[in-house]
Design a protein around this motif. Structure first.
Motif, PDB file in Angstrom:
ATOM      1  N   HIS A 352       0.862  -1.184   0.000  1.00 49.85           N
ATOM      2  CA  HIS A 352       0.000   0.000   0.000  1.00 49.85           C
ATOM      3  C   HIS A 352       0.894   1.228   0.000  1.00 49.85           C
ATOM      4  N   SER A 353       0.351   2.363  -0.409  1.00 47.35           N
ATOM      5  CA  SER A 353       1.165   3.581  -0.449  1.00 47.35           C
ATOM      6  C   SER A 353       1.648   3.984   0.945  1.00 47.35           C
ATOM      7  N   ARG A 354       0.948   3.579   1.994  1.00 45.82           N
ATOM      8  CA  ARG A 354       1.371   3.890   3.358  1.00 45.82           C
ATOM      9  C   ARG A 354       2.333   2.852   3.933  1.00 45.82           C
ATOM     10  N   ALA A 355       2.559   1.770   3.214  1.00 42.48           N
ATOM     11  CA  ALA A 355       3.359   0.670   3.741  1.00 42.48           C
ATOM     12  C   ALA A 355       4.810   1.088   3.946  1.00 42.48           C
ATOM     13  N   PRO A 356       5.486   0.501   4.928  1.00 40.00           N
ATOM     14  CA  PRO A 356       6.900   0.804   5.141  1.00 40.00           C
ATOM     15  C   PRO A 356       7.759   0.247   4.025  1.00 40.00           C
ATOM     16  N   ASP A 357       8.976   0.772   3.918  1.00 38.43           N
ATOM     17  CA  ASP A 357       9.924   0.241   2.940  1.00 38.43           C
ATOM     18  C   ASP A 357      10.355  -1.172   3.308  1.00 38.43           C
ATOM     19  N   VAL A 358      10.492  -1.405   4.606  1.00 38.87           N
ATOM     20  CA  VAL A 358      10.819  -2.741   5.108  1.00 38.87           C
ATOM     21  C   VAL A 358       9.861  -3.042   6.246  1.00 38.87           C
ATOM     22  N   ALA A 359       9.109  -4.133   6.106  1.00 41.23           N
ATOM     23  CA  ALA A 359       8.252  -4.620   7.181  1.00 41.23           C
ATOM     24  C   ALA A 359       8.851  -5.927   7.689  1.00 41.23           C
ATOM     25  N   PHE A 360       8.832  -6.108   8.999  1.00 42.74           N
ATOM     26  CA  PHE A 360       9.410  -7.337   9.535  1.00 42.74           C
ATOM     27  C   PHE A 360       8.676  -7.758  10.793  1.00 42.74           C
ATOM     28  N   CYS A 361       8.848  -9.017  11.147  1.00 38.64           N
ATOM     29  CA  CYS A 361       8.367  -9.558  12.412  1.00 38.64           C
ATOM     30  C   CYS A 361       9.580  -9.920  13.262  1.00 38.64           C
ATOM     31  N   PHE A 362       9.418  -9.826  14.551  1.00 40.00           N
ATOM     32  CA  PHE A 362      10.460 -10.345  15.427  1.00 40.00           C
ATOM     33  C   PHE A 362      10.442 -11.871  15.372  1.00 40.00           C
ATOM     34  N   ARG A 363      11.597 -12.443  15.538  1.00 37.65           N
ATOM     35  CA  ARG A 363      11.704 -13.897  15.479  1.00 37.65           C
ATOM     36  C   ARG A 363      10.904 -14.522  16.612  1.00 37.65           C
ATOM     37  N   SER A 364      10.038 -15.452  16.264  1.00 40.92           N
ATOM     38  CA  SER A 364       9.200 -16.134  17.248  1.00 40.92           C
ATOM     39  C   SER A 364       9.508 -17.622  17.257  1.00 40.92           C
ATOM     40  N   ASP A 365       8.969 -18.300  18.246  1.00 33.79           N
ATOM     41  CA  ASP A 365       9.241 -19.731  18.403  1.00 33.79           C
ATOM     42  C   ASP A 365       8.084 -20.378  19.148  1.00 33.79           C
ATOM     43  N   ASP A 366       8.216 -21.661  19.404  1.00 40.69           N
ATOM     44  CA  ASP A 366       7.155 -22.404  20.091  1.00 40.69           C
ATOM     45  C   ASP A 366       7.513 -22.708  21.543  1.00 40.69           C
ATOM     46  N   THR A 367       8.303 -21.843  22.164  1.00 35.44           N
ATOM     47  CA  THR A 367       8.583 -22.029  23.581  1.00 35.44           C
ATOM     48  C   THR A 367       7.287 -21.913  24.375  1.00 35.44           C
ATOM     49  N   VAL A 368       7.285 -22.525  25.549  1.00 42.21           N
ATOM     50  CA  VAL A 368       6.118 -22.511  26.430  1.00 42.21           C
ATOM     51  C   VAL A 368       6.377 -21.518  27.554  1.00 42.21           C
ATOM     52  N   ASP A 369       5.457 -20.580  27.756  1.00 43.63           N
ATOM     53  CA  ASP A 369       5.666 -19.552  28.776  1.00 43.63           C
ATOM     54  C   ASP A 369       5.321 -20.086  30.170  1.00 43.63           C
ATOM     55  N   PRO A 370       5.547 -19.306  31.216  1.00 46.99           N
ATOM     56  CA  PRO A 370       5.289 -19.799  32.580  1.00 46.99           C
ATOM     57  C   PRO A 370       3.835 -20.190  32.849  1.00 46.99           C
ATOM     58  N   PHE A 371       2.914 -19.766  31.972  1.00 51.01           N
ATOM     59  CA  PHE A 371       1.500 -20.100  32.152  1.00 51.01           C
ATOM     60  C   PHE A 371       1.085 -21.308  31.323  1.00 51.01           C
ATOM     61  N   GLY A 372       2.075 -21.924  30.657  1.00 50.01           N
ATOM     62  CA  GLY A 372       1.786 -23.119  29.871  1.00 50.01           C
ATOM     63  C   GLY A 372       1.289 -22.836  28.466  1.00 50.01           C
ATOM     64  N   LEU A 373       1.426 -21.590  27.995  1.00 51.86           N
ATOM     65  CA  LEU A 373       0.952 -21.225  26.666  1.00 51.86           C
ATOM     66  C   LEU A 373       2.093 -21.258  25.655  1.00 51.86           C
ATOM     67  N   VAL A 374       1.831 -21.822  24.496  1.00 50.91           N
ATOM     68  CA  VAL A 374       2.835 -21.946  23.444  1.00 50.91           C
ATOM     69  C   VAL A 374       2.967 -20.621  22.700  1.00 50.91           C
ATOM     70  N   GLY A 375       4.198 -20.236  22.441  1.00 55.08           N
ATOM     71  CA  GLY A 375       4.468 -19.051  21.627  1.00 55.08           C
ATOM     72  C   GLY A 375       5.314 -18.040  22.355  1.00 55.08           C
ATOM     73  N   GLY A 376       6.523 -17.800  21.846  1.00 54.79           N
ATOM     74  CA  GLY A 376       7.422 -16.819  22.435  1.00 54.79           C
ATOM     75  C   GLY A 376       8.073 -15.984  21.345  1.00 54.79           C
ATOM     76  N   THR A 377       8.625 -14.833  21.745  1.00 53.87           N
ATOM     77  CA  THR A 377       9.184 -13.941  20.743  1.00 53.87           C
ATOM     78  C   THR A 377      10.213 -12.986  21.340  1.00 53.87           C
ATOM     79  N   PHE A 378      11.127 -12.521  20.511  1.00 51.72           N
ATOM     80  CA  PHE A 378      11.940 -11.345  20.831  1.00 51.72           C
ATOM     81  C   PHE A 378      11.016 -10.126  20.776  1.00 51.72           C
ATOM     82  N   TYR A 379      11.399  -9.047  21.446  1.00 49.36           N
ATOM     83  CA  TYR A 379      10.551  -7.861  21.441  1.00 49.36           C
ATOM     84  C   TYR A 379      11.394  -6.622  21.689  1.00 49.36           C
ATOM     85  N   ASP A 380      10.811  -5.469  21.351  1.00 47.62           N
ATOM     86  CA  ASP A 380      11.512  -4.188  21.505  1.00 47.62           C
ATOM     87  C   ASP A 380      10.564  -3.190  22.163  1.00 47.62           C
TER      88      ASP A 380
END
Length: 494
Positions: A352-380
């Motif tokens: 789209h005309s409003r879209a960034p020049d580079v769009a990205f996602c932080f790297r995610s994985d299937d780690t299990v968090d302390p509450f037993g939920l699947v899904g973890g990620t780097f963040y900023d």
């Protein structure tokens, strides 16, 4: 086909489908028994609220409606300006300035109004989100009510009537506190005034939780579970009304969410990484900033000089970092972006005309968090690890609640395993109202769920795309049902 249907869409912002159960959410569980569960229901990319809800009301992906993220850089003006779409007043100004083109596609409220029907919105999300559900409500005299923010409410006389009957608009609590009063207020406003007096053809009742609490306490934390249970009790009031009255009045009821959450486990700084690669990043345009880093869990980078060589240099710097997940740039061909290692942003419907020049996602994985939920990620961001995040392409971010019940949905207590998405709701509603879905809509009519609908043999296929740069690899997976396409997940690793 009888066209005297009405629709109530109840949204739970940020609710993961796998948190619905008989103990935590007995009323959503009750609805599962009364209707159909969309077992492969997904949101759009980016999996952010103010991209997803525009997709709900336009029936279109981000490339078609133009809300490219919760925040974006507007380069249609000089100098470019930073846009935070949580601001309802700013959104109204942008719509007026653009001659009514805040969205690049018509929205449900506009389409209904053109056909002599109405959309009502009651929401406890940010004021901007509330406006985005029906950004032209004041143009048509339709009801749009925020559970907290007066600037997002219209018409004034309806707000006055509701405040007189059920109490003043409650102030928004601090984000660290659970928002119970707002959910109670909008539920009462709908049940006691909006439905009995105005009988909207379509109502969106949007609970802004558990999203906020997940961000500040954690997706499976006790506080988050508490607010989920509270929202479910308010939904129980709506479901009781539907069973006692609404169903006989032809109301079809939908329970949805706009995205899921995963858990942040490793804090990083994108700006520091880019600075180390020789860029001069900033969070807003200025003469000394060569790349604007839009804050958020979904990465949006706007270059002062966006030629192909500069984009390639930026992508090369990012893909050497351990936090980097999938990366998208403008199209070189049907699959690849213009920078080595990137995929085309067309593959995730983000061109789209409003879209960034580079769009990205932080790297995610299937780690299990302390509450037993699947899904973890780097963040900023400046918050501690262990809190809920969304915006990217992990399957748990893309997974959304989809429950539908009513007279036109005959199969009760069952599940549909055909892929579906948030863009499918508007075209399905319009079809049932006898209104032709617009060509701008990328979603499909969910014929497979409907009573008396003509049987359609929909071809189904899956596909994946991959690209590499040095030690970096990314993979994107999609599913097609007929002409509709759904993003199933995206992964990147170094």
């Amino acid at each position: 086909m009888d066209r005297n249907y009405r629709f109530v869409i109840v949204s739970f912002d940020g609710l993961r489908p796998d948190l619905i159960g008989p103990e935590l959410t007995p009323h959503l569980w009750r609805m599962k028994a009364a209707g159909v569960t969309l077992a492969k229901h997904r949101t759009v990319y980016p999996s952010e609220t103010r991209s997803a809800f525009p997709s709900l009301v336009t029936g279109a992906t981000t490339d078609r409606h133009g809300m490219v993220g919760n925040k974006y850089l507007d380069r249609a003006v000089t100098p470019p300006r930073y846009i935070d779409t949580s601001d309802a007043v700013l959104l109204r100004r942008l719509d007026v300035e653009s001659g009514g083109r805040l969205y690049s596609a018509p929205s449900l409220g506009e389409i209904l109004a053109t056909n002599g029907r109405s959309l009502a919105v009651l929401a406890t999300n940010t004021p901007g989100t509330t406006r985005l559900f029906h950004h032209k409500a004041e143009n048509f005299g339709h009801v749009r009510l925020s559970g907290h923010f007066r600037e997002a409410c219209t018409p004034d006389d309806v707000l006055t009537e509701i405040e007189t009957r059920i109490g003043p608009l409650p102030p928004a609590p601090p984000k660290i506190e659970l928002d119970r009063t707002g959910q109670d207020w909008i539920t009462s406003a709908f049940l006691e005034i909006v439905w009995p007096k105005y009988r909207p053809d379509v109502t969106i009742l949007s609970y802004g939780e558990p999203d906020v609490t997940s961000h500040f306490h954690g997706t499976g934390a006790e506080a988050t579970r508490s607010i989920i249970a509270h929202c479910d009790r308010q939904f129980g009031r709506v479901l009781d009304w539907w069973e006692a009255e609404g169903r006989r009045a032809g109301v079809q009821i939908l329970a949805i969410s706009d995205h899921g959450h995963i858990t942040g486990h490793t804090q990083v700084s994108v700006a520091d990484s880019l600075r180390g690669a020789g860029f001069n990043p900033g969070t807003a345009p200025s003469p000394d900033v060569d790349v604007v880093v839009v804050p958020g869990q979904v990465g949006s980078l706007y270059l002062a000089n966006s030629d192909q060589e500069n984009v390639a240099r930026l992508v090369a710097a990012m893909t050497s970092e351990r936090w980097c997940g999938p990366v998208f740039t403008r199209a070189k061909d049907d699959i690849n972006g213009i920078a080595a290692g990137s995929l085309s942003n067309r593959l995730v419907f983000a061109e789209h005309s409003r879209a960034p020049d580079v769009a990205f996602c932080f790297r995610s994985d299937d780690t299990v968090d302390p509450f037993g939920l699947v899904g973890g990620t780097f963040y900023d961001n400046d918050r501690r690890a262990g809190l809920g995040l969304h915006g990217g392409l992990h399957p748990k971010e893309l997974a959304a609640v989809g429950l539908i019940a009513g007279s036109v949905f005959p199969n009760t207590g069952c599940a549909s395993f055909l892929a579906s998405g948030i863009c499918d709701i508007a075209p399905t509603i319009l079809y049932l109202l006898g209104i032709e879905p617009l060509h701008t809509m990328s979603g499909r009519v969910l014929h497979e769920l409907l009573r008396r609908s003509k049987a359609v043999d929909l071809p189904v296929r899956e596909e994946s795309f991959a690209t590499h740069l040095g030690g970096y690899t990314q993979v994107l997976r999609r599913e097609h049902v007929g002409a509709a396409c759904y993003i199933a997940g995206g992964w990147g690793s170094c």
